[in-house]
Design an enzyme around this catalytic site. Structure first.
Site, PDB file in Angstrom:
ATOM      1  N   CYS A 134       0.828  -1.206   0.000  1.00  0.00           N
ATOM      2  CA  CYS A 134       0.000   0.000   0.000  1.00  0.00           C
ATOM      3  C   CYS A 134       0.867   1.262   0.000  1.00  0.00           C
ATOM      4  O   CYS A 134       1.508   1.560  -0.997  1.00  0.00           O
ATOM      5  CB  CYS A 134      -0.992  -0.031   1.157  1.00  0.00           C
ATOM      6  SG  CYS A 134      -2.345   1.161   0.968  1.00  0.00           S
ATOM      7  N   HIS A 221      -3.605  -5.562   0.278  1.00  0.00           N
ATOM      8  CA  HIS A 221      -3.260  -5.911   1.660  1.00  0.00           C
ATOM      9  C   HIS A 221      -3.431  -7.399   1.929  1.00  0.00           C
ATOM     10  O   HIS A 221      -4.509  -7.836   2.374  1.00  0.00           O
ATOM     11  CB  HIS A 221      -4.148  -5.135   2.623  1.00  0.00           C
ATOM     12  CG  HIS A 221      -3.840  -3.688   2.730  1.00  0.00           C
ATOM     13  ND1 HIS A 221      -2.848  -3.174   3.546  1.00  0.00           N
ATOM     14  CD2 HIS A 221      -4.390  -2.616   2.102  1.00  0.00           C
ATOM     15  CE1 HIS A 221      -2.819  -1.862   3.437  1.00  0.00           C
ATOM     16  NE2 HIS A 221      -3.734  -1.493   2.563  1.00  0.00           N
ATOM     17  N   GLU A 223      -2.234  -8.852   4.386  1.00  0.00           N
ATOM     18  CA  GLU A 223      -2.237  -8.968   5.850  1.00  0.00           C
ATOM     19  C   GLU A 223      -3.586  -8.632   6.479  1.00  0.00           C
ATOM     20  O   GLU A 223      -3.818  -8.934   7.656  1.00  0.00           O
ATOM     21  CB  GLU A 223      -1.139  -8.077   6.459  1.00  0.00           C
ATOM     22  CG  GLU A 223      -1.466  -6.600   6.595  1.00  0.00           C
ATOM     23  CD  GLU A 223      -1.374  -5.780   5.315  1.00  0.00           C
ATOM     24  OE1 GLU A 223      -1.346  -4.539   5.404  1.00  0.00           O
ATOM     25  OE2 GLU A 223      -1.333  -6.386   4.218  1.00  0.00           O
TER      26      GLU A 223
END
Length: 275
Positions: A134, A221, A223
């Protein structure tokens, strides 16, 4: 689809189990067991949770530590609070670096951003592997001669599938697209010299890029969990807009390729490199 590197054999991915949490410190270290050849990875934490989410969800670096643990990645991860002006003693302090997401933009007048861009350039000059997510993705492009800026297309939020346009050797060759959760207004509008676009779509053409075997950069993302994303969308609704938030919430079906991308990242870090 073109391949700018030879393909490697198909990777296997253990069943994910994200349960690892770390203590809240400026520096925190967790060694993920399973190999005598553990790499030391510095997680450069450049953002933090919204205060309303602090008790319910882990911090950014903790999410990555948990992500790597879920696939048994042999990485020794240390979180470094760059957002607080804390940096490694030297670029050679770690075998590689991962730069997290952030609410900042690469163009913001914040002292640590300029310092981090200098750090990135020095690490890249020494061929130390760099991974960006990001904001980290945008900053890598910006620091290395590309461009990142606020997009006229507005917020990109929710799960999104992008087409794979080239395969790096740490990716294998069996996928034609990849789905991740996205949260961004800014995006990479110009790739840095020597970069290859790995994946993108009409909304975000440069969603993933790589430079040789030293830079791997992803706008999405891997995660983020669906639960975290729902909570974040709820908080950001006034900024994102009710209609776009509603559409994004409907996409959060836990159908992302987060484990696959996590394996790409650890394979990127651990691949053999010539000096």
């Amino acid at each position: 689809m073109d391949s700018f590197y030879p393909d490697i054999s198909k990777l296997s991915f253990p069943n994910p189990k994200r349960a690892l949490r770390a203590k809240k410190n400026n520096k925190k270290k967790i060694v993920i067991q399973g190999s005598a050849e553990e790499m030391k990875i510095g997680i450069l934490e450049v953002g933090q949770n919204n205060a309303k989410m602090d008790q319910r969800h882990p911090h950014y670096a903790e999410m990555f530590i948990s992500m790597f643990a879920s696939i048994g990645a042999p990485l020794s991860c240390t979180a470094i609070a760059v957002k607080d002006g804390i940096f490694p003693a030297s670029v050679s302090a770690f075998d590689g670096y991962l730069i997290t997401g952030s609410a900042f933009g690469v163009y913001d007048d914040v002292p640590w951003i300029d310092q981090l861009m200098s750090f990135i350039r020095e690490a890249h000059a020494q061929k130390i592997p760099l991974m960006g997510i990001c904001f980290g993705h945008q900053l890598l492009a910006h620091a290395l001669g590309g461009r990142a800026e606020k997009s006229e297309k507005g917020w990109g939020v929710g799960e999104r599938k992008v087409d794979i346009k080239a395969h790096a050797p740490w990716m294998g060759s069996d996928k034609s697209n990849v789905t991740l959760i996205y949260f961004h207004q800014d995006q990479v509008t110009e790739l840095p010299p020597g970069a290859t676009c790995i994946a993108g779509d009409a909304f975000c053409p440069n969603a993933i890029f790589a430079i040789d075997d030293t830079v791997f950069s992803v706008q999405g993302h891997p995660e983020f969990s669906a639960d975290y994303s729902r909570d974040l969308l709820t908080i950001l609704t006034p900024k994102v807009g009710e209609e776009r938030t509603k559409t994004a919430l409907a996409t959060l079906n836990n159908t992302t390729d987060d484990i696959i991308v996590a394996d790409w990242i650890q394979t990127f870090f651990r691949q053999p490199r010539t000096a």
